[in-house]
Enzyme design. Sequence first.
Site, PDB file in Angstrom:
ATOM      1  N   CYS A  51       9.391  -4.923  -2.028  1.00 16.00           N
ATOM      2  CA  CYS A  51       8.301  -5.362  -2.906  1.00 16.00           C
ATOM      3  C   CYS A  51       7.663  -4.107  -3.501  1.00 16.00           C
ATOM      4  CB  CYS A  51       7.300  -6.133  -2.054  1.00 16.00           C
ATOM      5  SG  CYS A  51       5.701  -6.390  -2.849  1.00 16.00           S
ATOM      6  N   THR A  72       4.696  -3.275  -3.349  1.00 14.52           N
ATOM      7  CA  THR A  72       3.793  -2.708  -2.336  1.00 14.52           C
ATOM      8  C   THR A  72       4.541  -1.719  -1.445  1.00 14.52           C
ATOM      9  OG1 THR A  72       2.571  -4.775  -2.339  1.00 14.52           O
ATOM     10  CG2 THR A  72       2.189  -3.329  -0.468  1.00 14.52           C
ATOM     11  N   HIS A 126       4.792   1.418  -3.240  1.00 17.11           N
ATOM     12  CA  HIS A 126       3.511   2.152  -3.243  1.00 17.11           C
ATOM     13  C   HIS A 126       3.320   2.904  -1.924  1.00 17.11           C
ATOM     14  CE1 HIS A 126       2.565   0.480  -7.008  1.00 17.11           C
ATOM     15  NE2 HIS A 126       2.114  -0.680  -6.609  1.00 17.11           N
ATOM     16  N   GLU A 183       8.963  -8.654   3.433  1.00 14.25           N
ATOM     17  CA  GLU A 183       9.727  -9.843   3.028  1.00 14.25           C
ATOM     18  C   GLU A 183      10.967  -9.937   3.914  1.00 14.25           C
ATOM     19  OE1 GLU A 183      10.481  -9.228  -1.166  1.00 14.25           O
ATOM     20  OE2 GLU A 183       8.356  -9.101  -1.623  1.00 14.25           O
ATOM     21  N   GLY A 240      -0.900  -9.859 -11.772  1.00 16.32           N
ATOM     22  CA  GLY A 240      -0.759  -8.396 -11.831  1.00 16.32           C
ATOM     23  C   GLY A 240      -2.036  -7.696 -11.403  1.00 16.32           C
ATOM     24  N   LEU A 241      -1.881  -6.582 -10.723  1.00 13.87           N
ATOM     25  CA  LEU A 241      -3.027  -5.846 -10.179  1.00 13.87           C
ATOM     26  C   LEU A 241      -3.252  -4.555 -10.957  1.00 13.87           C
ATOM     27  CD1 LEU A 241      -2.088  -6.185  -6.393  1.00 13.87           C
ATOM     28  CD2 LEU A 241      -3.723  -7.574  -7.669  1.00 13.87           C
ATOM     29  N   THR A 288      -3.920 -14.880  -5.759  1.00 10.68           N
ATOM     30  CA  THR A 288      -3.587 -13.940  -4.696  1.00 10.68           C
ATOM     31  C   THR A 288      -2.663 -14.613  -3.693  1.00 10.68           C
ATOM     32  OG1 THR A 288      -4.446 -12.403  -3.052  1.00 10.68           O
ATOM     33  CG2 THR A 288      -5.704 -14.401  -3.367  1.00 10.68           C
TER      34      THR A 288
HETATM   35  P1  NAD Z   1       6.453  -4.633 -11.407  1.00 13.19           P
HETATM   36  O1  NAD Z   1       5.601  -3.423 -11.459  1.00 13.19           O
HETATM   37  O2  NAD Z   1       7.869  -4.517 -10.963  1.00 13.19           O
HETATM   38  O3  NAD Z   1       6.458  -5.339 -12.839  1.00 13.19           O
HETATM   39  C1  NAD Z   1       5.481  -5.160 -13.795  1.00 13.19           C
HETATM   40  C2  NAD Z   1       6.177  -5.153 -15.160  1.00 13.19           C
HETATM   41  O4  NAD Z   1       5.194  -5.102 -16.190  1.00 13.19           O
HETATM   42  C3  NAD Z   1       7.092  -3.944 -15.341  1.00 13.19           C
HETATM   43  O5  NAD Z   1       8.417  -4.378 -15.602  1.00 13.19           O
HETATM   44  C4  NAD Z   1       6.461  -3.224 -16.527  1.00 13.19           C
HETATM   45  O6  NAD Z   1       7.431  -2.608 -17.376  1.00 13.19           O
HETATM   46  C5  NAD Z   1       5.745  -4.375 -17.238  1.00 13.19           C
HETATM   47  N1  NAD Z   1       4.711  -3.908 -18.188  1.00 13.19           N
HETATM   48  C6  NAD Z   1       4.065  -2.730 -18.250  1.00 13.19           C
HETATM   49  N2  NAD Z   1       3.260  -2.672 -19.321  1.00 13.19           N
HETATM   50  C7  NAD Z   1       3.382  -3.851 -19.961  1.00 13.19           C
HETATM   51  C8  NAD Z   1       2.801  -4.400 -21.149  1.00 13.19           C
HETATM   52  N3  NAD Z   1       1.912  -3.727 -21.862  1.00 13.19           N
HETATM   53  N4  NAD Z   1       3.177  -5.641 -21.509  1.00 13.19           N
HETATM   54  C9  NAD Z   1       4.062  -6.349 -20.787  1.00 13.19           C
HETATM   55  N5  NAD Z   1       4.647  -5.878 -19.669  1.00 13.19           N
HETATM   56  C10 NAD Z   1       4.314  -4.657 -19.234  1.00 13.19           C
HETATM   57  O7  NAD Z   1       5.671  -5.655 -10.448  1.00 13.19           O
HETATM   58  P2  NAD Z   1       6.110  -7.045  -9.797  1.00 13.19           P
HETATM   59  O8  NAD Z   1       6.662  -6.811  -8.439  1.00 13.19           O
HETATM   60  O9  NAD Z   1       6.892  -7.874 -10.746  1.00 13.19           O
HETATM   61  O10 NAD Z   1       4.660  -7.658  -9.591  1.00 13.19           O
HETATM   62  C11 NAD Z   1       3.880  -7.935 -10.759  1.00 13.19           C
HETATM   63  C12 NAD Z   1       2.441  -7.576 -10.555  1.00 13.19           C
HETATM   64  O11 NAD Z   1       1.851  -8.448  -9.590  1.00 13.19           O
HETATM   65  C13 NAD Z   1       2.160  -6.161 -10.048  1.00 13.19           C
HETATM   66  O12 NAD Z   1       0.986  -5.668 -10.650  1.00 13.19           O
HETATM   67  C14 NAD Z   1       1.929  -6.389  -8.549  1.00 13.19           C
HETATM   68  O13 NAD Z   1       1.126  -5.368  -7.985  1.00 13.19           O
HETATM   69  C15 NAD Z   1       1.203  -7.702  -8.574  1.00 13.19           C
HETATM   70  N6  NAD Z   1       1.244  -8.518  -7.361  1.00 13.19           N
HETATM   71  C16 NAD Z   1       0.120  -9.204  -7.087  1.00 13.19           C
HETATM   72  C17 NAD Z   1       0.101 -10.051  -6.001  1.00 13.19           C
HETATM   73  C18 NAD Z   1      -1.120 -10.849  -5.744  1.00 13.19           C
HETATM   74  O14 NAD Z   1      -1.241 -11.423  -4.657  1.00 13.19           O
HETATM   75  N7  NAD Z   1      -2.026 -10.951  -6.702  1.00 13.19           N
HETATM   76  C19 NAD Z   1       1.226 -10.194  -5.187  1.00 13.19           C
HETATM   77  C20 NAD Z   1       2.373  -9.489  -5.518  1.00 13.19           C
HETATM   78  C21 NAD Z   1       2.381  -8.660  -6.630  1.00 13.19           C
END
Ligand code: NAD
Length: 346
Positions: A42, A44, A47, A68, A267-268, A292
């Site tokens: 993941c 995370t 990170h 996971e 997204g975070l 979340t």
């Molecule tokens: P990831 O970082 O792999 O995917 C994010 C994507 O966004 C990347 O492919 C990136 O190129 C794209 N991106 C960047 N700038 C952009 C823009 N201006 N327009 C459109 N797309 C853009 O992350 P992931 O594993 O797919 O997870 C997605 C998000 O969700 C992350 O921010 C992650 O931290 C978050 N997340 C949140 C929770 C929660 O509980 N809220 C749980 C899991 C993941």
Amino acid sequence: MKGSMNAVVKTQPGPGAELKKVSIPEPGPNQVLVKVKATSICGTDYHIYSWNKWAEKNINTPQIMGHELAGEVVELGEGVQSVEIGDFVSAETHIPCGHCYQCKTGLQHICVNMEILGVHTDGVFADYAVVDEVDIWKNDPAIPSEYATIQEPLGNAIDTIRAGEVSGKNILITGAGPAGLLSIQVAKAFGATTVIVSEPNEYRRNLAKKLGADHLIDPLNESLDDLVDEVTNGIGVDFVAEMSGNPIAINQGLKQITPGGTIALLGLPADEVELDLTSDLIFKGIDMIGVTGREMFKTWYIAKRLLKEKIIDIEPVITHRFPLEDFAKGMELMKSGNCGKIILLP
Ligand code: NAD
Ligand code: ZN
């Protein structure tokens, strides 16, 4: 169970991790020991591996990484009642306290005392892992381990798409990382008519196409306004699933929603985000919903049905498979962004 096992251990603060021989952990009261069959990386985990500011503040070392998983229960701690040896399981990763206001009112996934598997506890990038009974999810035997491990991020996608009414609607997904990619299939399964995906990375746009996205756009070099206008006859999309955490994407997403529509944010963003609330949200009467984790365990039942009945096909989301000892190759791919889900096999 006595003996030693391989584990990916964050041994000290700073970038990197090590494959180490460590003792097989013992399940405590209300915990079970799982023999890991498949795990997945993941964001995370990346990170923690790369040691960003968040990891610096939140991770204690030494600690086994990963959260996971899919595997088989091989030992029960004292007092375990709902799980049996031999059960094929995965795990919810939010560990709720069971006592707070949220837990008592059916909102365990946003428990105020929440801990997270592999963040606050030893994780699952190992031959064996200890999981709290409250988090055990019994898999359908028909679901392959490599899919079962992905139910956790699939659950994020399900909860995000579920946050709005997508049936018969035009929707926009901003960001096609694993979460956005999984959301394409979920949105289609939930009846979305047209799915637009905005994603700057070409590799990921190609994956999004394979997964059934109807329109793809590089939002940094092409006009998202024009595309949405054309696809929706100038109306705008009904729903945005924000899956990037990128401030540009959040603002672009808000501007594409038709008045009365919904944006769900998974997204975070790394920092505070500036928004034009008056024009883009309040006067448009838009619902903005924070998502979340996964609702325990409503989301898991949905994931199980979608996978078991093959209503979604997540195979294209899995782009790489490595033996556990090659975890560093997986982390390098995560850094490049040229991947979907990466499976690690103990
Ligand atoms: P990831 O970082 O792999 O995917 C994010 C994507 O966004 C990347 O492919 C990136 O190129 C794209 N991106 C960047 N700038 C952009 C823009 N201006 N327009 C459109 N797309 C853009 O992350 P992931 O594993 O797919 O997870 C997605 C998000 O969700 C992350 O921010 C992650 O931290 C978050 N997340 C949140 C929770 C929660 O509980 N809220 C749980 C899991 C993941
Ligand atoms: Zn609680």
